[in-house]
Design a protein around this motif. Structure first.
Motif, PDB file in Angstrom:
ATOM      1  N   GLY A 165       0.729  -1.095   0.016  1.00 47.23           N
ATOM      2  CA  GLY A 165      -0.048  -0.007   0.043  1.00 47.23           C
ATOM      3  C   GLY A 165       0.916   1.199  -0.029  1.00 47.23           C
ATOM      4  O   GLY A 165       1.937   1.207   0.389  1.00 47.23           O
ATOM      5  N   ASP A 166       0.022   2.273  -0.158  1.00 46.38           N
ATOM      6  CA  ASP A 166       0.799   3.553  -0.497  1.00 46.38           C
ATOM      7  C   ASP A 166       0.768   4.554   0.864  1.00 46.38           C
ATOM      8  O   ASP A 166       1.524   5.617   0.971  1.00 46.38           O
ATOM      9  CB  ASP A 166       0.126   4.609  -1.719  1.00 46.38           C
ATOM     10  N   TRP A 167       0.094   4.138   1.847  1.00 43.90           N
ATOM     11  CA  TRP A 167      -0.066   4.813   3.100  1.00 43.90           C
ATOM     12  C   TRP A 167       0.306   4.060   4.468  1.00 43.90           C
ATOM     13  O   TRP A 167       0.507   2.874   4.426  1.00 43.90           O
ATOM     14  CB  TRP A 167      -1.625   5.167   3.216  1.00 43.90           C
ATOM     15  N   LYS A 168       0.760   4.859   5.476  1.00 41.04           N
ATOM     16  CA  LYS A 168       0.840   4.513   6.790  1.00 41.04           C
ATOM     17  C   LYS A 168       0.523   5.402   7.617  1.00 41.04           C
ATOM     18  O   LYS A 168       0.338   6.490   7.338  1.00 41.04           O
ATOM     19  CB  LYS A 168       2.501   4.265   6.770  1.00 41.04           C
ATOM     20  N   VAL A 169       0.600   4.847   9.139  1.00 47.04           N
ATOM     21  CA  VAL A 169       0.104   5.593  10.031  1.00 47.04           C
ATOM     22  C   VAL A 169       1.065   6.854  10.639  1.00 47.04           C
ATOM     23  O   VAL A 169       2.316   6.274  10.668  1.00 47.04           O
ATOM     24  CB  VAL A 169      -0.334   4.918  11.261  1.00 47.04           C
ATOM     25  N   SER A 170       0.884   7.922  10.859  1.00 41.29           N
ATOM     26  CA  SER A 170       1.820   8.838  11.213  1.00 41.29           C
ATOM     27  C   SER A 170       2.356   8.453  12.825  1.00 41.29           C
ATOM     28  O   SER A 170       1.550   8.121  13.750  1.00 41.29           O
ATOM     29  CB  SER A 170       1.136  10.212  11.362  1.00 41.29           C
ATOM     30  N   ASP A 171       3.466   8.513  12.894  1.00 40.25           N
ATOM     31  CA  ASP A 171       3.998   8.314  14.212  1.00 40.25           C
ATOM     32  C   ASP A 171       3.769   9.229  15.224  1.00 40.25           C
ATOM     33  O   ASP A 171       4.108   9.272  16.325  1.00 40.25           O
ATOM     34  CB  ASP A 171       5.552   7.944  14.140  1.00 40.25           C
ATOM     35  N   ASP A 183      11.167   5.375  -0.088  1.00 40.73           N
ATOM     36  CA  ASP A 183      12.198   4.467   0.411  1.00 40.73           C
ATOM     37  C   ASP A 183      11.871   3.573   1.865  1.00 40.73           C
ATOM     38  O   ASP A 183      12.805   3.046   2.508  1.00 40.73           O
ATOM     39  CB  ASP A 183      13.583   4.975   0.688  1.00 40.73           C
ATOM     40  N   ASP A 184      10.443   3.851   1.943  1.00 40.73           N
ATOM     41  CA  ASP A 184       9.927   2.891   3.155  1.00 40.73           C
ATOM     42  C   ASP A 184       9.808   1.544   2.626  1.00 40.73           C
ATOM     43  O   ASP A 184       8.923   1.249   1.648  1.00 40.73           O
ATOM     44  CB  ASP A 184       8.514   3.363   3.311  1.00 40.73           C
ATOM     45  N   ARG A 185      10.299   0.811   3.269  1.00 42.11           N
ATOM     46  CA  ARG A 185      10.403  -0.708   2.940  1.00 42.11           C
ATOM     47  C   ARG A 185       9.984  -1.695   3.966  1.00 42.11           C
ATOM     48  O   ARG A 185       9.568  -2.843   3.847  1.00 42.11           O
ATOM     49  CB  ARG A 185      11.926  -1.293   2.569  1.00 42.11           C
ATOM     50  N   VAL A 186      10.138  -1.107   5.270  1.00 42.64           N
ATOM     51  CA  VAL A 186       9.825  -1.899   6.484  1.00 42.64           C
ATOM     52  C   VAL A 186       8.841  -1.258   7.354  1.00 42.64           C
ATOM     53  O   VAL A 186       8.718  -0.066   7.620  1.00 42.64           O
ATOM     54  CB  VAL A 186      10.763  -2.117   7.297  1.00 42.64           C
ATOM     55  N   GLY A 187       7.760  -1.892   7.841  1.00 45.85           N
ATOM     56  CA  GLY A 187       6.682  -1.310   8.374  1.00 45.85           C
ATOM     57  C   GLY A 187       5.346  -1.893   8.097  1.00 45.85           C
ATOM     58  O   GLY A 187       5.173  -2.643   7.308  1.00 45.85           O
ATOM     59  N   GLU A 188       4.070  -1.188   8.664  1.00 49.35           N
ATOM     60  CA  GLU A 188       2.677  -1.451   8.442  1.00 49.35           C
ATOM     61  C   GLU A 188       2.157  -0.457   7.325  1.00 49.35           C
ATOM     62  O   GLU A 188       2.195   0.497   7.675  1.00 49.35           O
ATOM     63  CB  GLU A 188       1.877  -1.729   9.503  1.00 49.35           C
TER      64      GLU A 188
END
Length: 545
Positions: A165-171, A183-188
């Motif tokens: 997916g193209d989105w992630k939760v803001s920290d 460059d986001d490769r790791v995470g939910e």
């Protein structure tokens, strides 16, 4: 005032009609109520005309036209129109400025253009651009269509966990979804969609089709109109829709209209022509008028005033076409505004350098802005403007979460407690424009006996308004409005020279011109001097020789 009006409400169609009817019944000398046409679904388009009928008919006074809700969901606009009506009638005979406007001018107020679409917007979870007429397709196309699938009365967003997916939760705030970096490769990660169902879902691709209501009636006017493939929402041909045709016919018929305002949302800006070309094409006199009136507006609202083309258009090679405002100015010669009401960013303390800069912000800047808006929501709305994400079993996508902003009454329109202030400030800007309209007066009237029963009569025809008697320089150049004419009628005798009617020409703002007649008539004869211009009104003075 007997009529009950609530400034913190968004009124539905029947409520608007009942309110207008009540005003008309309570103020029969100051108002007229009539329909200018019907919508696609057959609703009457109700116009309230305000002027003091004892000081002359509306046609003989400079006119100002106000409408709202070309776009169905922009219901703040109709709220401003209703507020303006209520304030004007409630303060007639109390406020000297209001009293003078109603005595000397005529206001044409159309609270809702897209009445069908607005009714759907206000009575259902749906959002739409303008008309409810299916366009450009008769049936929904394959793909995701907005629906209130969890039954909470809102169409929000769905987020679905997806490693691609193209989105992630803001920290920084778990409510906020932000774009995944390159460059986001790791995470939910997630896919984010509008809440709804997918027509003919193949189990993989979630297509994003055009809305079933694809018309944008603010792209349906003859000025620079273009076909659907180059201007989405344009309609099959200019003025193809009953709403746009009714508005256009009314404006063309009312020769005395000298200025106009059309209310929209959102952004907090007073927009002006042109939409398709730069200011070098704008006559200098009109450019200065827009600047001066716009600055007056800024004093009332805090909103900047900008050209749509120069300050609101990202791609100058593909400007917006078929726009109502361009038609009002380019085809009718009216100084007009299209105000985008409600500036959520400003309310949240976000500085807007320009609208083009705003549209070019980085993802980090957008995240910072969203965090400020969430903070504002928590403080001003007790968090109620954002609906927290909640799990839901979707019949096609399985496990999803539904949540997000209440777009209708946080972003697109102000929350109810902010509505009255928005209405008041923008009404005040409109009155600034109204008070700049051209208006004729007769001054320095003299009679001189120059022979046996022969009199020379002179007068100054004065345009007391800031704007030219034609309403704009463009109107004079293109002969959209007739020049000022002076006339002398004698009840005995005759006009010797030059002739009964004198063409004075167009008068710049706050200027005057001398007119003169020789009249052969006995002493004591009454003569009437009249000055008239389509957009500057009609004035008469009786003189005794």
């Amino acid at each position: 005032m007997k009529t009950i009006y609530q400034p913190d409400r968004y009124y539905k169609y029947e409520e608007i009609y009942n309110l207008l009817k009540s005003y008309n019944e309570e103020f029969p000398i100051l108002t007229k109520l009539y329909s200018i046409g019907q919508t696609y679904e057959g609703r009457e388009m109700w116009m309230l005309e305000i002027t003091n009928s004892t000081t002359g008919c509306g046609q003989d006074k400079p006119g100002y036209y106000i409408d709202a809700n070309f776009h169905a969901g922009e219901v703040t606009g109709s709220a401003v129109v209703l507020y303006t009506i209520n304030h004007t009638l409630a303060n007639y005979g109390i406020d000297p400025m209001i009293t003078d406007v109603v005595d000397s001018k005529v206001l044409y107020l159309l609270p809702r253009v897209s009445a069908d679409g607005s009714e759907l917007y206000l009575t259902s979870p749906f959002m739409l651009r303008s008309s409810v007429r299916p366009y450009p397709f008769d049936e929904d196309q394959d793909g995701l269509h907005g629906e209130d699938i969890n039954g909470d009365g809102l169409i929000l967003q769905m987020r679905v966990k997806d490693g691609f997916g193209d989105w992630k939760v803001s920290d920084k705030d778990p409510r906020l979804m932000i774009r995944r970096g390159p460059d986001d490769r790791v995470g939910e990660f997630y896919r984010v969609y509008p809440e709804g169902y997918i027509k003919n879902f193949d189990g993989v691709e979630v297509k994003q089709p055009r809305s079933r209501w694809g018309l944008d009636i603010n792209r349906n006017f003859p000025a620079n109109w273009d076909i659907e493939s180059r201007q989405a929402g344009a309609g099959p041909y200019p003025l193809s829709e009953p709403e746009t045709r009714s508005v256009a016919e009314f404006v063309v018929k009312q020769k005395n209209i000298a200025g106009a305002q059309s209310y929209h949302t959102t952004g907090g800006v007073h927009l002006r022509p042109f939409c398709t070309k730069d200011d070098s094409k704008l006559p200098t006199v009109d450019r200065e008028a827009y600047k001066s009136i716009g600055e007056a507006g800024k004093q009332h609202t805090g909103y900047p005033h900008i050209s749509v083309f120069e300050g609101f258009t990202m791609d100058k090679s593909n400007p917006m076409k078929g726009i109502y405002m361009d038609w009002l100015y380019e085809h009718q010669g009216l100084i007009c505004w299209s105000t985008e009401l409600w500036d959520l960013l400003h309310r949240a303390g976000i500085e807007r350098k320009s609208f083009v800069v705003e549209m070019n912000k980085t993802e980090k800047e957008r995240e910072a802005d969203q965090l400020k808006i969430l903070e504002w929501n928590d403080k001003e709305l007790e968090g109620q403007g954002f609906i927290n994400w909640a799990p839901f079993t979707h019949p096609q996508l399985n496990d999803v979460e539904i949540g997000g902003w209440d777009i209708k009454y946080v972003w697109q329109n102000p929350p109810h407690k902010f509505l009255e202030e928005e209405c008041r400030n923008n009404m005040n800007f409109t009155f600034a424009h109204i008070n700049a309209l051209p208006e004729l007066k007769l001054n320095k009237i003299k009679t001189e006996k120059v022979g046996e029963d022969v009199y020379r009569i002179t007068a100054a025809v004065v345009n007391t308004g800031y704007l030219p008697s034609s309403g704009s320089d463009l109107a004079a150049r293109n002969k959209f409005a007739k020049p000022v004419e002076a006339e002398l009628i004698t009840y005995q005798g005759e006009v010797v020279s030059p002739k009964v009617k004198i063409e004075v020409g167009h008068l710049p703002g706050r200027s005057e011109k001398k007119v003169e007649w020789l009249v052969k008539a006995p002493a004591g004869t009454k003569v009437t001097i009249t000055a008239h211009a389509d957009r500057a009104g009609k004035v008469q003075v009786e003189v005794v020789l």
